[in-house]
Design a protein around this motif. Sequence first.
Motif, PDB file in Angstrom:
ATOM      1  N   VAL A   1      44.380 -42.928 -77.526  1.00 56.58           N
ATOM      2  CA  VAL A   1      43.125 -42.225 -77.818  1.00 56.58           C
ATOM      3  C   VAL A   1      43.389 -40.725 -77.797  1.00 56.58           C
ATOM      4  O   VAL A   1      44.004 -40.223 -76.850  1.00 56.58           O
ATOM      5  CB  VAL A   1      42.037 -42.582 -76.780  1.00 56.58           C
ATOM      6  CG1 VAL A   1      40.765 -41.783 -77.027  1.00 56.58           C
ATOM      7  CG2 VAL A   1      41.749 -44.075 -76.808  1.00 56.58           C
ATOM      8  N   PRO A   2      42.948 -39.971 -78.800  1.00 58.01           N
ATOM      9  CA  PRO A   2      43.142 -38.516 -78.779  1.00 58.01           C
ATOM     10  C   PRO A   2      42.568 -37.896 -77.512  1.00 58.01           C
ATOM     11  O   PRO A   2      41.479 -38.258 -77.052  1.00 58.01           O
ATOM     12  CB  PRO A   2      42.381 -38.043 -80.027  1.00 58.01           C
ATOM     13  CG  PRO A   2      42.439 -39.195 -80.957  1.00 58.01           C
ATOM     14  CD  PRO A   2      42.330 -40.409 -80.075  1.00 58.01           C
ATOM     15  N   LEU A   3      43.304 -36.950 -76.965  1.00 58.07           N
ATOM     16  CA  LEU A   3      42.953 -36.330 -75.687  1.00 58.07           C
ATOM     17  C   LEU A   3      41.509 -35.836 -75.660  1.00 58.07           C
ATOM     18  O   LEU A   3      40.776 -36.057 -74.692  1.00 58.07           O
ATOM     19  CB  LEU A   3      43.923 -35.172 -75.438  1.00 58.07           C
ATOM     20  CG  LEU A   3      43.978 -34.508 -74.074  1.00 58.07           C
ATOM     21  CD1 LEU A   3      44.237 -35.536 -72.980  1.00 58.07           C
ATOM     22  CD2 LEU A   3      45.078 -33.445 -74.080  1.00 58.07           C
ATOM     23  N   ILE A   4      41.068 -35.210 -76.734  1.00 61.20           N
ATOM     24  CA  ILE A   4      39.739 -34.613 -76.748  1.00 61.20           C
ATOM     25  C   ILE A   4      38.630 -35.667 -76.704  1.00 61.20           C
ATOM     26  O   ILE A   4      37.522 -35.392 -76.251  1.00 61.20           O
ATOM     27  CB  ILE A   4      39.575 -33.688 -77.980  1.00 61.20           C
ATOM     28  CG1 ILE A   4      38.401 -32.728 -77.767  1.00 61.20           C
ATOM     29  CG2 ILE A   4      39.435 -34.491 -79.267  1.00 61.20           C
ATOM     30  CD1 ILE A   4      38.340 -31.608 -78.799  1.00 61.20           C
ATOM     31  N   GLU A   5      38.946 -36.882 -77.139  1.00 65.86           N
ATOM     32  CA  GLU A   5      37.932 -37.940 -77.126  1.00 65.86           C
ATOM     33  C   GLU A   5      37.500 -38.303 -75.712  1.00 65.86           C
ATOM     34  O   GLU A   5      36.337 -38.655 -75.487  1.00 65.86           O
ATOM     35  CB  GLU A   5      38.443 -39.194 -77.851  1.00 65.86           C
ATOM     36  CG  GLU A   5      38.146 -39.208 -79.324  1.00 65.86           C
ATOM     37  CD  GLU A   5      38.195 -40.618 -79.909  1.00 65.86           C
ATOM     38  OE1 GLU A   5      37.775 -41.586 -79.227  1.00 65.86           O
ATOM     39  OE2 GLU A   5      38.660 -40.752 -81.050  1.00 65.86           O
ATOM     40  N   TYR A   6      38.413 -38.230 -74.769  1.00 63.60           N
ATOM     41  CA  TYR A   6      38.054 -38.521 -73.379  1.00 63.60           C
ATOM     42  C   TYR A   6      36.986 -37.548 -72.897  1.00 63.60           C
ATOM     43  O   TYR A   6      36.043 -37.934 -72.202  1.00 63.60           O
ATOM     44  CB  TYR A   6      39.288 -38.449 -72.475  1.00 63.60           C
ATOM     45  CG  TYR A   6      40.278 -39.565 -72.712  1.00 63.60           C
ATOM     46  CD1 TYR A   6      40.066 -40.836 -72.184  1.00 63.60           C
ATOM     47  CD2 TYR A   6      41.421 -39.355 -73.477  1.00 63.60           C
ATOM     48  CE1 TYR A   6      40.974 -41.869 -72.405  1.00 63.60           C
ATOM     49  CE2 TYR A   6      42.329 -40.382 -73.701  1.00 63.60           C
ATOM     50  CZ  TYR A   6      42.101 -41.634 -73.171  1.00 63.60           C
ATOM     51  OH  TYR A   6      42.992 -42.659 -73.399  1.00 63.60           O
ATOM     52  N   HIS A   7      37.129 -36.264 -73.269  1.00 56.93           N
ATOM     53  CA  HIS A   7      36.121 -35.277 -72.879  1.00 56.93           C
ATOM     54  C   HIS A   7      34.783 -35.567 -73.533  1.00 56.93           C
ATOM     55  O   HIS A   7      33.732 -35.511 -72.887  1.00 56.93           O
ATOM     56  CB  HIS A   7      36.581 -33.871 -73.269  1.00 56.93           C
ATOM     57  CG  HIS A   7      37.799 -33.404 -72.557  1.00 56.93           C
ATOM     58  ND1 HIS A   7      38.106 -33.772 -71.270  1.00 56.93           N
ATOM     59  CD2 HIS A   7      38.810 -32.581 -72.957  1.00 56.93           C
ATOM     60  CE1 HIS A   7      39.241 -33.197 -70.896  1.00 56.93           C
ATOM     61  NE2 HIS A   7      39.684 -32.472 -71.912  1.00 56.93           N
ATOM     62  N   LEU A   8      34.813 -35.857 -74.825  1.00 55.68           N
ATOM     63  CA  LEU A   8      33.563 -36.087 -75.549  1.00 55.68           C
ATOM     64  C   LEU A   8      32.813 -37.285 -74.982  1.00 55.68           C
ATOM     65  O   LEU A   8      31.595 -37.240 -74.772  1.00 55.68           O
ATOM     66  CB  LEU A   8      33.850 -36.280 -77.036  1.00 55.68           C
ATOM     67  CG  LEU A   8      34.374 -35.042 -77.767  1.00 55.68           C
ATOM     68  CD1 LEU A   8      34.815 -35.407 -79.175  1.00 55.68           C
ATOM     69  CD2 LEU A   8      33.325 -33.939 -77.805  1.00 55.68           C
ATOM     70  N   LYS A   9      33.529 -38.357 -74.714  1.00 52.09           N
ATOM     71  CA  LYS A   9      32.881 -39.553 -74.167  1.00 52.09           C
ATOM     72  C   LYS A   9      32.360 -39.298 -72.758  1.00 52.09           C
ATOM     73  O   LYS A   9      31.265 -39.762 -72.398  1.00 52.09           O
ATOM     74  CB  LYS A   9      33.865 -40.724 -74.180  1.00 52.09           C
ATOM     75  CG  LYS A   9      34.205 -41.207 -75.587  1.00 52.09           C
ATOM     76  CD  LYS A   9      35.266 -42.305 -75.573  1.00 52.09           C
ATOM     77  CE  LYS A   9      35.579 -42.771 -76.986  1.00 52.09           C
ATOM     78  NZ  LYS A   9      36.658 -43.789 -77.007  1.00 52.09           N
ATOM     79  N   ALA A  10      33.123 -38.559 -71.959  1.00 47.80           N
ATOM     80  CA  ALA A  10      32.687 -38.257 -70.590  1.00 47.80           C
ATOM     81  C   ALA A  10      31.473 -37.336 -70.600  1.00 47.80           C
ATOM     82  O   ALA A  10      30.558 -37.489 -69.793  1.00 47.80           O
ATOM     83  CB  ALA A  10      33.836 -37.626 -69.805  1.00 47.80           C
TER      84      ALA A  10
END
Length: 223
Positions: A31-40
């Motif tokens: 999963v692209p790193l930035i996606e973790y931030h967006l989902k969180a």
Amino acid sequence: MKAMILAAGKGERMRPLTLTTPKPLVPVGGVPLIEYHLKALAAAGFTEVVINHAWLGQQIEDYLGDGSRYGLSIQYSPEGEPLETGGGIFRALGLLGEGAFVVVNGDIWTDYDFSALRRPLAGLAHLVLADNPAHHPGGDFALVEGQVFDGQADAPTLTYSGIAVLDPKLFAGCTDGAFKLAPLLRNAMAHGQVSGERLPGHWVDVGTHERLAEAEHLLQASR
């Protein structure tokens, strides 16, 4: 409260991966790193996010789009040439509004609960500090009874995690161009205007291939 993800870095220490892929899109666990931030951020109740970009920035816009698939509205602040942390945030202030906002470095991985930041800001900044990693044993700032200090001799230091709440007034007197955030924070600390907390969970500054592997390991262990 809006949030901003800083995604303008070149990621030179992660070449050759970042020669063709912007660092925020480098995958961790597929999963692209930035996606973790967006989902969180979405899970924490945020709905509006601003993302700055420079190196290969169009790839970020093409991949994330308007943010609707994450339940978010994303606006972009393109820079051309990177403006560093302070300059990048200052350029985007018009998109962030007049109230305090969350800022997150796009090149970290963490399981931090961003909902903890959705509260009134006392002062000009609130920093989330992490235990010092092996690559930065000296830390950055001291945390004493909820206040953050620079160079407090009688208190152990912690490392700035790249997660903060900032008041736009922190940037009073700044002008457009490249400049760092740290001097602004240190000036605010000298006036007792920076609060802080200790990050309770996992956090990795994904700046090298080795630390990318560390984030992969922590992610696998948490599944």
